[in-house]
Design an enzyme around this catalytic site. Structure first.
Site, PDB file in Angstrom:
ATOM      1  N   GLU A   1      -0.244  -7.400   4.392  1.00  0.00           N
ATOM      2  CA  GLU A   1       1.044  -6.739   4.625  1.00  0.00           C
ATOM      3  C   GLU A   1       1.825  -7.489   5.699  1.00  0.00           C
ATOM      4  OE1 GLU A   1       0.523  -2.577   5.484  1.00  0.00           O
ATOM      5  OE2 GLU A   1      -0.438  -2.158   3.562  1.00  0.00           O
TER       6      GLU A   1
ATOM      7  N   HIS B   1       3.997   0.942   2.482  1.00  0.00           N
ATOM      8  CA  HIS B   1       3.243   1.630   3.543  1.00  0.00           C
ATOM      9  C   HIS B   1       4.063   2.794   4.128  1.00  0.00           C
ATOM     10  CE1 HIS B   1      -0.378   0.833   6.354  1.00  0.00           C
ATOM     11  NE2 HIS B   1      -0.087   2.112   6.351  1.00  0.00           N
TER      12      HIS B   1
END
Length: 530
Positions: A263, A281
């Site tokens: 990420e 997220h």
């Protein structure tokens, strides 16, 4: 003089007002944390610091923070805080581990519904002027089986919401007792059975060595054809490439992912696949959750600065400064005892009994209890701390009891931990020597005297010739140096144990070589924070 707090990230005005209402002087400078030089220049003025994720509390920041006593993170993750450096400086680090639970659980349910009815793809198609009604044939969730991997705080909320949707809920969690599962209205199962039966699978476990790729290619292959998989917990729990192949083959009908192995996720094998819903997220991204954690961290920091109360601390026990001087080594011992059993236990813990003898019985037993339980849970729940550990254990239906007694042996005092699971009972005892170093003095009722090291190897066997030779020869042959070697047995020819303190992690090749000798009933590597 009133304590002074700096808020260096964007917290709500309501949270800032909490400090003012409680008589704490507060400077709300939400962009200061992004300017490291200015931040370092100012931090020395403050007793407390309230942050989110933008402010980086590094070792050099802490060096400049000459008056700082507490850092409070509004949220669970503290990757932006150098906790060892904070501990060395005597700065308490707190987080708010439960503030995002409902929000994350709701996001998992939302992702499940979106995947079940192909909502994002149907929306895109419709807004493009198409009317592909027959293309987007969904499935109901009512009556379907939801497999929940991890039935802790967030997973437990998902179970509750899913039951409200009239789903059949099965759960895999090594720390979930049958009694707790019954109260939750879910069926406790092993992982393989969950994979075989579930129509939907949702993950709610931390990322550890044990859970990494828990949905590997091998385990994905065990799932029911047409399963849909949801991950709003941590990237790395699912082998994304293997899942992509299973979706392409038609074995997996869809997936909803809020977290990714890398990420920010700029590229993933899952991107562009049919009926895969991806979000960036967003598990904790609701107005309510952000407000809750902000209010919670303001209350926690205020409590500590005004009363000394410690809540959700990651690096400090709930004891006074005077107690800490005496209890420090005993708290470390308590954590080691828990960590020993926790690393060897892979089934639900039903009962924990902690016995305090002699001088140990005269200390702050609540803090020692918390240290034992935190050590016990940490192998599977890395973010657990001394405050959250008893809550997490209780949520899983674990019964905890404490016993204290006057000095009963040759030691001034000791702590003995006994843990019961459905199939066995494990016990270990330890003490603190006059040099302040914790030692293990009994395992499985066998008396020993073992120094505790960062890397260790534990073996069990029958007391037969050749054990020492097998251990020494195998370790030496693989270049593993032994710093300390402790043996113990019940009687000649009876049960025996060995505990080795080594200089480096024991390689898998050594473990396999020892197991192949067929001399050992158990060969287990152990790690301790010393």
């Amino acid at each position: 003089m009133a304590p002074k707090v700096l808020v260096s990230d964007k917290l709500s005005e309501t949270a800032v007002q909490i400090f003012r209402d409680r008589g704490i002087e507060v400077d709300f400078l939400p962009d200061l944390g992004k300017d490291k030089e200015k931040f370092i220049a100012e931090i020395g003025k403050y007793d407390g610091l309230a942050i989110r994720s933008a402010t980086k509390v590094t070792a050099d920041v802490l060096e400049a923070a000459t008056n700082l006593k507490v850092v409070g993170r509004a949220g669970i993750g503290v990757d932006n805080v150098d906790i060892p450096a904070a501990s060395k400086k005597g700065v308490i680090v707190m987080n708010t581990p439960f503030g995002n639970s409902i929000t994350t659980a709701e996001h998992a349910i939302a992702m499940m519904m979106a995947v079940a009815r192909q909502v994002p793809e149907a929306d895109t198609s419709t807004q493009a002027g198409k009317w592909e009604k027959s293309k987007f044939m969904g499935v109901e969730v009512t009556g379907k089986t939801l497999g929940v991997i991890g039935a802790g705080n967030i997973g437990g909320i998902v179970c509750d919401r899913a039951r409200g949707l009239k789903m059949k809920v099965i759960a895999y969690d090594p720390f979930l007792s049958e009694e707790r599962a019954d109260k939750m209205g879910v069926e406790k199962v092993e992982l393989d059975e969950l994979l075989k039966r579930a129509d939907f699978i949702t993950l709610h476990v931390p990322l550890t060595d044990k859970t990494r790729n828990i949905l590997s290619a091998e385990n994905i292959a065990k799932t029911k054809k047409g399963v849909r998989i949801i991950n709003c917990a941590r990237g790395g729990l699912v082998d994304e490439a293997a899942l992509a192949e299973a979706i392409k083959s038609g074995h997996v009908a869809g997936a909803g992912f809020d977290v990714f192995e890398v990420e920010p996720a700029k590229d993933s094998p899952l991107f562009g696949l049919p009926n895969v819903v991806c979000t960036p997220h967003l598990g904790a991204s609701t107005t309510e959750a952000q407000e809750n954690v902000a209010l919670q961290v303001a209350e926690q920091i205020s409590d500590y600065l005004l009363t000394g109360a410690v809540t959700n601390a990651l690096n400090m026990p709930s004891v006074t400064a005077e107690e800490a001087k005496v209890m420090g080594p005993w708290i470390k011992l308590a954590g080691h005892l828990g960590a020993f059993v926790g690393q060897l236990t892979d089934e639900p813990i039903e009962e924990i009994n902690i016995l305090f003898d002699g001088v140990a019985s005269e200390m702050n037993l609540k803090a020692l209890d918390c240290a034992v339980i935190a050590g016990l849970l940490k192998p599977v729940i890395p973010e657990v701390n001394m405050v959250s550990a008893p809550v997490i254990a209780a949520d899983r239906g674990v019964k905890t009891s404490t016993t204290s007694q006057a000095k009963s042996g040759v030691f001034d005092g000791f702590i003995k931990l006994t843990v019961k699971t459905p199939t066995r009972e494990r016990s270990i005892a330890g003490t603190v020597f006059s040099d302040g170093k914790p030692r293990f003095i009994q395992i499985k009722g066998i008396t020993i005297d073992a120094e505790i090291g960062h890397h260790m190897l534990y073996t069990t066997n029958k007391d037969v010739p050749g054990i020492i030779g097998a251990l020494g020869e195998t370790m030496g042959g693989h270049g593993v140096n032994i710093a300390n070697f402790t043996l113990g047995r019940t009687t000649s020819g009876g049960d025996a144990i060995a505990l080795l303190y080594v200089d480096a992690p024991v390689p898998e090749s050594v473990l396999e070589a020892l197991r192949k000798t067929e001399l050992f009933q158990m060969v287990a590597p152990l790690e301790f924070e010393v």
